[in-house]
Design a protein around this motif. Structure first.
Motif, PDB file in Angstrom:
ATOM      1  N   PHE A  31      -7.402  -7.782   5.454  1.00  0.00           N
ATOM      2  CA  PHE A  31      -6.742  -6.530   5.813  1.00  0.00           C
ATOM      3  C   PHE A  31      -7.549  -5.840   6.899  1.00  0.00           C
ATOM      4  O   PHE A  31      -8.627  -6.297   7.297  1.00  0.00           O
ATOM      5  CB  PHE A  31      -6.609  -5.630   4.582  1.00  0.00           C
TER       6      PHE A  31
ATOM      7  N   THR B 210     -10.185  -0.697  -2.063  1.00  0.00           N
ATOM      8  CA  THR B 210     -11.092  -1.482  -1.229  1.00  0.00           C
ATOM      9  C   THR B 210     -12.340  -0.686  -0.880  1.00  0.00           C
ATOM     10  O   THR B 210     -12.370   0.546  -0.916  1.00  0.00           O
ATOM     11  CB  THR B 210     -10.390  -1.904   0.069  1.00  0.00           C
TER      12      THR B 210
ATOM     13  N   ASP C  81      -0.413  -3.747   1.277  1.00  0.00           N
ATOM     14  CA  ASP C  81      -1.245  -2.546   1.302  1.00  0.00           C
ATOM     15  C   ASP C  81      -0.452  -1.360   0.783  1.00  0.00           C
ATOM     16  O   ASP C  81       0.679  -1.509   0.312  1.00  0.00           O
ATOM     17  CB  ASP C  81      -1.793  -2.303   2.709  1.00  0.00           C
ATOM     18  N   GLU C  82      -1.040  -0.156   0.883  1.00  0.00           N
ATOM     19  CA  GLU C  82      -0.378   1.027   0.323  1.00  0.00           C
ATOM     20  C   GLU C  82       0.902   1.404   1.053  1.00  0.00           C
ATOM     21  O   GLU C  82       1.730   2.168   0.540  1.00  0.00           O
ATOM     22  CB  GLU C  82      -1.334   2.221   0.319  1.00  0.00           C
TER      23      GLU C  82
ATOM     24  N   ILE D 272      -4.918  -2.109  -2.175  1.00  0.00           N
ATOM     25  CA  ILE D 272      -4.246  -3.417  -2.090  1.00  0.00           C
ATOM     26  C   ILE D 272      -3.612  -3.712  -3.441  1.00  0.00           C
ATOM     27  O   ILE D 272      -4.243  -3.538  -4.488  1.00  0.00           O
ATOM     28  CB  ILE D 272      -5.241  -4.533  -1.726  1.00  0.00           C
TER      29      ILE D 272
ATOM     30  N   ALA E  98      -6.662  -0.787   5.241  1.00  0.00           N
ATOM     31  CA  ALA E  98      -6.044  -0.466   3.957  1.00  0.00           C
ATOM     32  C   ALA E  98      -7.072   0.108   2.994  1.00  0.00           C
ATOM     33  O   ALA E  98      -8.215  -0.352   2.938  1.00  0.00           O
ATOM     34  CB  ALA E  98      -5.410  -1.714   3.350  1.00  0.00           C
TER      35      ALA E  98
ATOM     36  N   LEU F   8       0.042  -8.712   3.435  1.00  0.00           N
ATOM     37  CA  LEU F   8      -1.275  -9.085   3.933  1.00  0.00           C
ATOM     38  C   LEU F   8      -1.505 -10.587   3.777  1.00  0.00           C
ATOM     39  O   LEU F   8      -1.019 -11.190   2.801  1.00  0.00           O
ATOM     40  CB  LEU F   8      -2.362  -8.316   3.169  1.00  0.00           C
TER      41      LEU F   8
END
Length: 330
Positions: free
Chosen positions: A90, A48, A71-72, A96, A93, A77
């Protein structure tokens, strides 16, 4: 008053700037898992932009199922699908990952399947088990078992799935001696393609008349049991088929359903058209056939069928590689 209007305009511009367009993010990785029916599981990881709260990502197919974004840290989300894009919302983050199923990446010509797409990064493609690759758009970066890694660009991988065949070899050895007659040992080797296995049957004595007649009788009993079981299974299957199709083949029930939907004022023209099309075609049809008859895009038709299913008017099920839709008659 003028200062308030300026503030509202600035807030609107700021909100628009927080949504990152499709070209403003970086694709980190892309992998595909292809199934025998042509559906593909897509896993795409995107980096992102900083200080943003929403990301717009282009989808690889018009028709998608089971879309989820995390997300990580694995947190789910919120998402919103808009035509051929999905917007992911989000907070903090940096990566994604979106996952979804689509049939739009594969095509079939005779026995040959082809996966095709365009990607800015190398793509790892896991083909169905025992697939045989027959054509590639470029030299692969790596091949291991049924997985091929293709370089970025316009990607095309063609493959076939071999039909399982079985070869059976039977060897019989007979030994004789004494007054008891002979003894026969039968070894049966079954070799399916492309995998193989070996099955060995136990030896069966054939020395005396009573033993021979007893063994033959046992085999006849087993054969009769198998045939009776197969007949009962087929009868049960046909009865289930008749039960499932009883309502949709009833003209009176279909006519009552027509009167029901004509009295429902909250249905739009497309929804009524789809239901009437099903009535005129025996109560059920492939989704693609209904969609083509109404001239609807795949995504619009998919959402329409979901709405009708949620209202209890239709039932959606999978038959082979196609999604079918069937009227729910009272």
């Amino acid at each position: 008053m003028k200062g308030r209007m300026v503030s509202l305009v600035l807030m609107f511009i700021l909100t628009l700037s927080l949504v990152v367009p499709a070209g403003a993010q970086s694709v980190v990785s892309l992998s595909l898992r292809v199934y025998e029916d042509g559906y593909v599981l897509v896993n795409e990881t995107i980096s992102t932009a900083n200080y943003t709260v929403a990301l717009e990502i282009p989808l690889l197919g018009e028709y998608v199922e089971g879309l989820i974004a995390v997300d990580e840290n694995g947190n789910v989300l919120p998402v919103e699908i808009n035509g051929g894009n999905v917007t992911v919302y989000f907070e903090n983050a940096s990566l994604i990952t979106i996952s979804y199923y689509t049939p739009d990446l594969t095509s079939k010509d005779g026995p040959v399947w082809t996966v095709s797409l365009e990607s800015p990064v190398p793509v790892e493609i896991a083909l169905p088990e025992n697939s045989i690759i027959v054509d590639l758009s470029d030299i692969p970066l790596q091949i291991r078992d049924n997985v091929v890694v293709m370089p970025a660009g316009n990607i095309s991988v063609s493959y076939v799935i071999p039909i399982q065949t079985t070869q059976t070899t039977t060897t019989t050895t007979t030994s004789s001696g004494g007054t008891g007659g002979g003894q026969s040992t039968t070894v049966t080797t079954t070799t399916p393609s492309p995998t193989s296995s070996t099955t060995t049957t136990s030896s069966q004595p054939t020395g005396g008349p009573s033993e021979g007649s007893s063994g033959g009788g046992a085999w006849w009993v087993i054969l009769v049991i198998i045939l009776v079981g197969a007949g009962m299974g087929y009868a049960y299957f046909r009865r289930g088929e008749r039960t499932r199709s009883r309502d949709t083949s009833n003209p009176e029930a279909l006519e009552r359903f027509r009167e029901k939907i004509e009295s429902m004022e909250d249905l739009n023209d497309d929804e009524k058209g789809a239901l009437i099309f099903l009535i005129e075609n025996g109560g059920k049809a492939p989704q693609s056939r209904v969609r083509k008859a109404l001239g609807l895009p795949k995504t619009t038709a998919w959402r329409m069928f979901k709405r009708l299913e949620e209202r209890g008017l239709v039932r959606i099920y999978k038959l082979g590689r196609e999604n079918w839709v069937e009227l729910v008659l009272e």
